[in-house]
Design a protein around this motif. Structure first.
Motif, short mmCIF file in Angstrom:
data_model
loop_
_atom_site.label_atom_id
_atom_site.label_comp_id
_atom_site.label_asym_id
_atom_site.label_seq_id
_atom_site.Cartn_x
_atom_site.Cartn_y
_atom_site.Cartn_z
N PHE A 80 -27.39 -2.67 22.79
CA PHE A 80 -26.29 -2.29 21.95
C PHE A 80 -25.37 -3.48 21.66
O PHE A 80 -24.97 -3.72 20.52
CB PHE A 80 -25.57 -1.18 22.70
CG PHE A 80 -24.57 -0.50 21.89
CD1 PHE A 80 -24.94 0.15 20.73
CD2 PHE A 80 -23.24 -0.52 22.25
CE1 PHE A 80 -24.00 0.77 19.95
CE2 PHE A 80 -22.30 0.10 21.48
CZ PHE A 80 -22.68 0.73 20.33
N ASP A 83 -27.05 -5.73 19.15
CA ASP A 83 -26.96 -5.20 17.78
C ASP A 83 -25.58 -5.47 17.19
O ASP A 83 -25.46 -5.85 16.03
CB ASP A 83 -27.21 -3.69 17.78
CG ASP A 83 -28.66 -3.34 18.03
OD1 ASP A 83 -29.51 -4.25 17.97
OD2 ASP A 83 -28.96 -2.16 18.28
N ILE A 84 -24.56 -5.26 18.00
CA ILE A 84 -23.18 -5.47 17.52
C ILE A 84 -22.98 -6.94 17.15
O ILE A 84 -22.54 -7.26 16.04
CB ILE A 84 -22.15 -5.05 18.60
CG1 ILE A 84 -22.16 -3.54 18.78
CG2 ILE A 84 -20.75 -5.55 18.22
CD1 ILE A 84 -21.26 -3.04 19.91
N LYS A 87 -24.47 -8.07 13.93
CA LYS A 87 -23.96 -7.49 12.68
C LYS A 87 -22.49 -7.82 12.41
O LYS A 87 -21.95 -7.42 11.38
CB LYS A 87 -24.14 -5.97 12.71
CG LYS A 87 -25.60 -5.55 12.53
CD LYS A 87 -25.72 -4.13 12.04
CE LYS A 87 -27.15 -3.68 11.93
NZ LYS A 87 -27.90 -4.36 10.86
N LEU A 88 -21.85 -8.54 13.29
CA LEU A 88 -20.42 -8.82 13.10
C LEU A 88 -20.21 -9.70 11.87
O LEU A 88 -21.09 -10.46 11.48
CB LEU A 88 -19.84 -9.47 14.35
CG LEU A 88 -19.65 -8.49 15.52
CD1 LEU A 88 -19.24 -9.24 16.78
CD2 LEU A 88 -18.61 -7.42 15.19
N SER A 110 -13.33 -6.64 12.20
CA SER A 110 -14.10 -5.63 12.92
C SER A 110 -13.77 -5.69 14.41
O SER A 110 -13.70 -6.76 15.00
CB SER A 110 -15.59 -5.90 12.70
OG SER A 110 -16.35 -4.89 13.29
N PHE A 112 -14.79 -3.74 18.01
CA PHE A 112 -15.52 -2.76 18.83
C PHE A 112 -14.87 -2.69 20.21
O PHE A 112 -14.43 -3.70 20.75
CB PHE A 112 -16.97 -3.20 19.02
CG PHE A 112 -17.85 -3.01 17.82
CD1 PHE A 112 -17.83 -3.91 16.77
CD2 PHE A 112 -18.71 -1.92 17.74
CE1 PHE A 112 -18.65 -3.74 15.66
CE2 PHE A 112 -19.54 -1.74 16.63
CZ PHE A 112 -19.50 -2.65 15.59
N GLU B 275 -22.94 -0.41 8.27
CA GLU B 275 -23.96 -0.69 9.29
C GLU B 275 -23.33 -0.90 10.66
O GLU B 275 -23.84 -0.42 11.67
CB GLU B 275 -24.79 -1.92 8.90
CG GLU B 275 -25.83 -1.58 7.83
CD GLU B 275 -26.68 -2.78 7.42
OE1 GLU B 275 -26.21 -3.92 7.62
OE2 GLU B 275 -27.78 -2.57 6.89
N ARG B 276 -22.23 -1.64 10.70
CA ARG B 276 -21.55 -1.84 11.98
C ARG B 276 -21.06 -0.52 12.55
O ARG B 276 -21.26 -0.22 13.73
CB ARG B 276 -20.37 -2.80 11.80
CG ARG B 276 -20.78 -4.24 11.68
CD ARG B 276 -19.59 -5.18 11.73
NE ARG B 276 -18.82 -5.20 10.49
CZ ARG B 276 -19.09 -5.95 9.43
NH1 ARG B 276 -20.14 -6.75 9.45
NH2 ARG B 276 -18.34 -5.92 8.36
N ALA B 277 -20.42 0.28 11.71
CA ALA B 277 -19.86 1.54 12.20
C ALA B 277 -20.97 2.48 12.66
O ALA B 277 -20.81 3.23 13.62
CB ALA B 277 -19.02 2.20 11.11
N LEU B 279 -23.69 1.71 14.12
CA LEU B 279 -24.21 1.35 15.45
C LEU B 279 -23.65 2.32 16.49
O LEU B 279 -24.35 2.72 17.42
CB LEU B 279 -23.78 -0.07 15.83
CG LEU B 279 -24.46 -1.22 15.11
CD1 LEU B 279 -23.85 -2.54 15.56
CD2 LEU B 279 -25.96 -1.19 15.39
N LEU B 280 -22.39 2.68 16.33
CA LEU B 280 -21.80 3.59 17.30
C LEU B 280 -22.10 5.05 17.00
O LEU B 280 -22.39 5.82 17.90
CB LEU B 280 -20.29 3.35 17.40
CG LEU B 280 -20.03 2.28 18.45
CD1 LEU B 280 -18.79 1.52 18.19
CD2 LEU B 280 -19.99 2.93 19.81
#
Lengths: 379, 379
Positions: A80, A83-84, A87-88, A110, A112, B275-277, B279-280
């Motif tokens: 996870f 992936d984050i 994509k940042l 962004s 998280f 796409e980022r959002a 992920l969660l």
């Protein structure tokens, strides 16, 4: 714990450690990536039951644009987190651990917040005796792995055969693997001095991963041993593998010392013909192809057969052929895998009888490399 | 039946027909490739329950170096024949059918004999009325497919929704697809003259395959219809698809005629944030993200949330923003798929309320292209 880092450089390092992390493990913390931050560097650790990879990012390395604001450790869900980070939006990435290991990951606009774990729950890597170091040239060691790991057993019934057996004596490194149907053996004299003697069995899967990581590396790597682990040190990365326990069988008496029929081929040409013949053998229950060797007519015929689908026959022109007539049947997949390792060189295939193992060696065998295949009785 | 042919050219043609052949069919002869040889040409046919592909190799085409010795037909096991042809050693390939459809495949020293089947057992392709032809520019038709096929239903509960609904009236082609959660619609005026009127539903899977085959083609293709099949003719290839039976629902009233909140974005920037959002949201049970639109502050905030893993929040800067404040939740995968179709252009997203479908259109909408997504009620 808080630091900022160049995202692209961080991703490259993350990809290395990620290779050790499996999402299929039964130990929950092993699905995580461990991040340790000290005043001078960051250390990333990934692990599964068999291998562990640890990489250090130094604050002195300008590529990473690393700024460490506070030290500490955390374990983050690896897949996870990966992936984050990928994509940042921004070139910079800031990671900050707060209360209860809640971790903020910021880049551009962004932000998280993900649930981390206490790094104290993460398994400890083995202590390695750094006095006991063997230098190995990365290129040669990678070649030795590639030449032998194809023959390790995929069956867990004899676990020791799922590894490659390495012995080192008087700077002569020997590697051998066998699944009891075939065997691959390579010997090489190491350039460095030393009088250590070793005897260890490393799991084939660990070696495949290690070979992948050594791809393109030209430097010396260092191998250290503990009681049940081997650690390979290269650059800023440490690669740990467990060792297989038990006594590896003596394989030296399996290799025949003389031959009665010999043929020589370009490995690529022979491989192409075996691939064609195996198209048919794969369709039949007992996946076997036959070589008919006729030294008088200087012809080798390869045949494959499947009652349901059809048959194939091909006359091959060997570069050299000598000795007695012979008909021999075997699993073509073993020969295909053996031939692929040789690449674009010429090989000698040497037979003693239809029921005895045959060997494949480079025609110019200054590499001390031999592969052996056991035939199949078809009558 | 006997012919010789250039192997590389034959492989290219074989690859086209192969795309229609499935190894998972319940009709045994459909796992086969049908070869028909006449005095002037060879015809290859592959088929599954939904599509059929037929390609003609003319003896007059010098690329194929085709020599026909005798005519006839045979059905050969497709996957297996393909593997053989690809692995043969020589540039020339000779195929000859003997007694009981035993087929010899020769190239260089390699000689395969495989068991063929009687071509009379192969299903007949539908008769197509060639008087009833519609010309379609390949590029435009491929674009229309790509813009609509994303919204076809994957559920077999309403089979008609697994296809794209095409209507043609006064040279205006309209294509629409919906899985009842989202809808994609594209209208285009065809350059050619004609006054035909059509109404047909083609399965989405057939259209994806057809779009793949039209990739890079610039010419006109011809579409012909029979009662339950459409046939597309391009170059030497004919592509047949079955049609879906039934009445496609009226979708025109689903598209809202006005909006109360409008935002404009680069499609790529919005896609990256979604796409980022997602992920969660993918880690939580109800895969939903939320947009909070505040025209007064000119800010759009995107949030994703998973109780187990964490949360993400990102402020976006729209290029334009107007209308009323709004909070709306929806499945991010629908918006991702919709945005990917637009590529690198700017899009307008138009909302009427938190519970009504919203639309995405190109800012310069001379294409008459609209995508619609239904929100999810989260309160």
């Amino acid at each position: 714990m808080k630091f900022s880092i160049n995202r692209a450089a961080f991703i490259k390092t993350l990809n290395i450690v990620q290779r050790a992390i499996s999402s299929k493990t039964t130990i929950p913390s092993l699905t995580g990536l461990k991040i340790d931050v000290t005043e001078s560097h960051i250390m990333l650790t990934g692990s599964n039951a068999d291998i562990s990879i640890q990489t250090t990012i130094s604050g002195a390395n300008p590529d990473y644009e690393l700024t460490i604001s506070s030290t500490g450790s955390v374990v983050l869900p690896a897949r996870f987190f990966n992936d984050i980070v990928k994509k940042l939006p921004d070139t910079e990435l800031i990671i900050e651990v707060g209360d209860n290991f809640q971790t903020e990951i910021k880049s551009g606009n962004s932000e998280f917040t993900i649930n981390g774990l206490d790094a104290n729950g993460y398994p400890h890597l083995p202590e390695i005796d750094s006095d006991n170091t063997i230098d190995l040239p990365a290129e040669i060691f990678r070649e030795v792995i590639g030449q032998t790991v194809i023959a390790v057993s995929k069956q867990e019934s004899r676990p020791i055969l799922t590894g490659v057996h390495f012995t080192l004596e008087q700077q002569k490194l020997a590697a051998v693997a066998t699944d009891s149907h075939r065997l691959s053996q390579r010997k090489v004299t190491l350039p460095a001095d030393g009088d250590q003697a070793y005897n260890l069995v490393i799991p084939g899967d660990s070696l495949k991963e290690l070979a992948y990581m050594l791809d393109g590396k030209k430097e010396q790597i260092q191998m250290n041993l503990s009681e049940n682990q081997a650690m390979f040190n290269f650059g800023t990365t440490r690669f740990y593998s467990r060792l297989l326990e038990g006594v590896y069988p003596d394989t030296s008496r399996l290799i025949p010392e003389s031959a009665t029929t010999n043929i020589q081929f370009s490995a690529m040409d022979l491989l192409a013909a075996v691939e064609r013949a195996s198209l048919l053998s794969h369709e039949s229950r007992n996946n076997v192809i036959k070589l008919t060797i006729n030294p008088n007519d200087k012809v080798v015929t390869i045949t494959g057969n499947s009652p349901d689908v059809g048959k194939v026959e091909e006359d091959l022109q060997p570069q050299e052929i000598s000795g007695e007539e012979l008909e021999i049947s075997f699993n073509p997949d073993y020969l295909k895998e053996a031939l692929r390792v040789f690449g674009k060189i010429n090989v000698e295939v040497a037979f003693t009888s239809s029921l005895r193992p045959f060997t494949i060696t480079p025609v110019d065998n200054d590499e001390d490399f031999i592969q052996l295949i056991t035939p199949v009785r078809t009558f």
